[in-house]
Design a protein around this motif. Structure first.
Motif, PDB file in Angstrom:
ATOM      1  N   ALA A  11       0.843  -1.201   0.000  1.00 54.15           N
ATOM      2  CA  ALA A  11       0.000   0.000   0.000  1.00 54.15           C
ATOM      3  C   ALA A  11       0.876   1.248   0.000  1.00 54.15           C
ATOM      4  N   ILE A  25      -8.512  -0.568  -2.699  1.00 54.04           N
ATOM      5  CA  ILE A  25      -8.315  -1.834  -1.989  1.00 54.04           C
ATOM      6  C   ILE A  25      -8.027  -2.945  -3.008  1.00 54.04           C
ATOM      7  N   LYS A  46      -9.522   1.139   3.811  1.00 50.47           N
ATOM      8  CA  LYS A  46      -8.290   1.776   3.341  1.00 50.47           C
ATOM      9  C   LYS A  46      -7.783   2.811   4.348  1.00 50.47           C
TER      10      LYS A  46
END
Length: 198
Positions: A11, A25, A46
């Protein structure tokens, strides 16, 4: 690497390149090679991923700051402030650290979209480094190496220089060994020149 840590890593890789809003996501799940539903086993959403990254970064910075403060606590120890100390704590564990570097890049992007990230950007790229550098050079004043006036001047000059070099080498394009070496060389050349002038 555990799945939760891998989710955070992937991420952040994407956030640091594209920004928070541009990453879904689904994108994160694809990068980790898991189903979207698997992410929700580790994170609510998120925003929870973002909060976890910020918490991890702030924890790292507190640990690093505590180590720096402990190393500077003995005002009679001339070895407490050295270029090796600067390289180890400030360069290797902050500026050159992959996680910290990506968080700084992420904060640079998000400062325009997220007030909390703007405050983090200001704190960790400007306020805290300036405070630590000022304390470091004031320690040299206490040791009699610099006058207090010289320490303040050198601290401000150093902060301006290292900030410029950080943006030039470490937050500009891919972070490479060559850029780290160029950053270190220019920084220590500048420091030596400052002390020769004083």
């Amino acid at each position: 690497m555990e799945t939760k840590e891998l989710i955070l890593k992937k991420a952040l890789d994407m956030f640091a390149k594209s920004g928070y809003d541009s990453v879904s996501i689904r994108d994160i799940a694809k990068a980790v090679n898991i189903k979207e539903s698997s992410i929700y086993y580790h994170f609510k959403n998120k925003q929870d991923i973002l909060d976890s990254l910020v918490e991890k970064f702030e924890s790292h910075m507190k640990e690093l700051t505590d180590m720096l403060q402990a190393s500077m606590s003995d005002s009679h120890n001339v070895n407490a402030f050295s270029w090796d100390w600067l390289r180890e704590f400030y360069f290797e564990q902050y500026l050159f650290d992959t996680f910290c570097n990506q968080m700084m890049r992420f904060m640079m992007i998000e400062q325009f979209h997220n007030e909390n990230m703007r405050m983090l950007y200001e704190r960790y790229l400007f306020e805290l480094p300036h405070k630590i550098q000022t304390q470091s050079f004031m320690m040299l004043s206490k040791l009699g190496i610099l006058s207090e006036q010289q320490a303040i001047k050198v601290s401000n000059d150093f902060f301006a220089s290292i900030t410029m070099l950080t943006f030039k080498y470490l937050l500009n394009g891919k972070l490479t060994k060559t850029k780290k070496e160029a950053f270190s060389e220019e920084t220590f050349t500048y420091i030596n020149r400052m002390f020769q002038e004083d």
